[in-house]
Design a protein around this motif. Structure first.
Motif, mmCIF file in Angstrom:
data_model
loop_
_atom_site.group_PDB
_atom_site.id
_atom_site.type_symbol
_atom_site.label_atom_id
_atom_site.label_comp_id
_atom_site.label_asym_id
_atom_site.label_seq_id
_atom_site.Cartn_x
_atom_site.Cartn_y
_atom_site.Cartn_z
ATOM 1 N N LEU A 60 20.490 42.845 -23.585
ATOM 2 C CA LEU A 60 20.640 41.392 -23.640
ATOM 3 C C LEU A 60 22.048 40.977 -23.212
ATOM 4 N N ALA A 61 23.048 41.687 -23.676
ATOM 5 C CA ALA A 61 24.428 41.359 -23.314
ATOM 6 C C ALA A 61 24.640 41.511 -21.808
ATOM 7 N N VAL A 62 24.068 42.544 -21.220
ATOM 8 C CA VAL A 62 24.191 42.759 -19.778
ATOM 9 C C VAL A 62 23.487 41.632 -19.021
ATOM 10 N N VAL A 64 22.840 38.573 -20.062
ATOM 11 C CA VAL A 64 23.598 37.328 -20.225
ATOM 12 C C VAL A 64 24.838 37.358 -19.334
ATOM 13 N N GLY A 65 25.523 38.487 -19.290
ATOM 14 C CA GLY A 65 26.691 38.619 -18.422
ATOM 15 C C GLY A 65 26.336 38.419 -16.959
ATOM 16 N N ASP A 66 25.198 38.979 -16.543
ATOM 17 C CA ASP A 66 24.746 38.807 -15.163
ATOM 18 C C ASP A 66 24.449 37.340 -14.860
ATOM 19 N N LYS A 67 23.823 36.662 -15.811
ATOM 20 C CA LYS A 67 23.491 35.235 -15.626
ATOM 21 C C LYS A 67 24.782 34.414 -15.512
ATOM 22 N N ILE A 68 25.756 34.716 -16.354
ATOM 23 C CA ILE A 68 27.024 33.989 -16.307
ATOM 24 C C ILE A 68 27.708 34.203 -14.960
ATOM 25 N N SER A 69 27.726 35.438 -14.483
ATOM 26 C CA SER A 69 28.329 35.729 -13.180
ATOM 27 C C SER A 69 27.611 34.985 -12.066
ATOM 28 N N ALA A 70 26.288 34.967 -12.117
ATOM 29 C CA ALA A 70 25.509 34.274 -11.091
ATOM 30 C C ALA A 70 25.787 32.773 -11.120
ATOM 31 N N LEU A 71 25.866 32.196 -12.322
ATOM 32 C CA LEU A 71 26.133 30.760 -12.426
ATOM 33 C C LEU A 71 27.540 30.415 -11.939
ATOM 34 N N LYS A 72 28.511 31.275 -12.208
ATOM 35 C CA LYS A 72 29.868 31.044 -11.704
ATOM 36 C C LYS A 72 29.873 31.076 -10.180
ATOM 37 N N GLY A 73 29.150 32.040 -9.604
ATOM 38 C CA GLY A 73 29.053 32.121 -8.147
ATOM 39 C C GLY A 73 28.364 30.899 -7.559
ATOM 40 N N LEU A 74 27.280 30.451 -8.207
ATOM 41 C CA LEU A 74 26.572 29.259 -7.747
ATOM 42 C C LEU A 74 27.483 28.038 -7.815
ATOM 43 N N SER A 75 28.217 27.891 -8.902
ATOM 44 C CA SER A 75 29.135 26.768 -9.055
ATOM 45 C C SER A 75 30.184 26.760 -7.942
ATOM 46 N N MET A 76 30.718 27.918 -7.629
ATOM 47 C CA MET A 76 31.731 28.020 -6.582
ATOM 48 C C MET A 76 31.145 27.620 -5.224
ATOM 49 N N ARG A 77 29.933 28.062 -4.941
ATOM 50 C CA ARG A 77 29.308 27.729 -3.660
ATOM 51 C C ARG A 77 28.939 26.250 -3.573
ATOM 52 N N LEU A 78 28.498 25.665 -4.697
ATOM 53 C CA LEU A 78 28.189 24.239 -4.701
ATOM 54 C C LEU A 78 29.456 23.410 -4.467
ATOM 55 N N LYS A 79 30.579 23.857 -4.999
ATOM 56 C CA LYS A 79 31.847 23.162 -4.751
ATOM 57 C C LYS A 79 32.223 23.240 -3.276
ATOM 58 N N GLU A 80 31.993 24.408 -2.643
ATOM 59 C CA GLU A 80 32.275 24.555 -1.210
ATOM 60 C C GLU A 80 31.389 23.620 -0.394
ATOM 61 N N ILE A 81 30.095 23.536 -0.758
ATOM 62 C CA ILE A 81 29.167 22.648 -0.049
ATOM 63 C C ILE A 81 29.605 21.203 -0.217
ATOM 64 N N SER A 82 29.971 20.833 -1.444
ATOM 65 C CA SER A 82 30.420 19.469 -1.719
ATOM 66 C C SER A 82 31.655 19.137 -0.895
ATOM 67 N N GLU A 83 32.601 20.047 -0.839
ATOM 68 C CA GLU A 83 33.828 19.825 -0.063
ATOM 69 C C GLU A 83 33.501 19.678 1.425
ATOM 70 N N TYR A 84 32.590 20.506 1.925
ATOM 71 C CA TYR A 84 32.177 20.420 3.330
ATOM 72 C C TYR A 84 31.569 19.043 3.609
ATOM 73 N N LEU A 85 30.640 18.596 2.740
ATOM 74 C CA LEU A 85 29.973 17.313 2.953
ATOM 75 C C LEU A 85 30.968 16.149 2.865
ATOM 76 N N LYS A 86 31.953 16.229 1.977
ATOM 77 C CA LYS A 86 32.979 15.190 1.894
ATOM 78 C C LYS A 86 33.785 15.113 3.192
#
Length: 119
Positions: A60-62, A64-86
């Motif tokens: 379970l800990a692994v 959850v850790g994987d999910k957190i890492s994936a969400l951090k990566g998704l957040s970073m990519r969404l910020k890049e997309i947002s910056e590109y669109l701006k």
């Protein structure tokens, strides 16, 4: 084949030799060996080992850790997309129709936020 892709393995066989007294002498001889596998076996082993990262951590800990890492990566990519669109909206970057098409395809795959059954 690169050395770092080989298994760190040594094989020996031992021979027990009698000596003049009651003590035996054991001699080890090196045996040349290689380990091979068919592609299907390699895929099976990779599949089994895929989830093993830290044997001391709970599954379970692994996960959850994987999910957190994936969400951090998704957040970073969404910020890049947002910056590109701006920047495209401000006229600082030219509009790339291929990128916009891929973004639209991605948005079309998202669940309908207005339908309570899908949220």
């Amino acid at each position: 084949q690169p050395k770092d892709l080989e298994l760190p393995m040594e094989a020996y066989y031992s021979v027990q030799e009698e000596t003049a007294d009651q003590v035996f002498k054991r001699t080890f001889f090196h045996v040349r060996s290689t380990v091979g596998a068919f592609e299907a076996e390699e895929v099976g082993v990779e599949h089994l080992l895929r989830d093993i990262k830290n044997a001391s951590a709970s599954t379970l800990a692994v996960r959850v850790g994987d999910k957190i890492s994936a969400l951090k990566g998704l957040s970073m990519r969404l910020k890049e997309i947002s910056e590109y669109l701006k920047q495209v909206g401000a006229g600082k970057l030219p509009m790339n129709k291929d990128i916009l098409y891929q973004l639209q395809e991605t948005f079309n795959l998202l669940p309908d936020q207005d339908n309570d059954d899908l949220v």
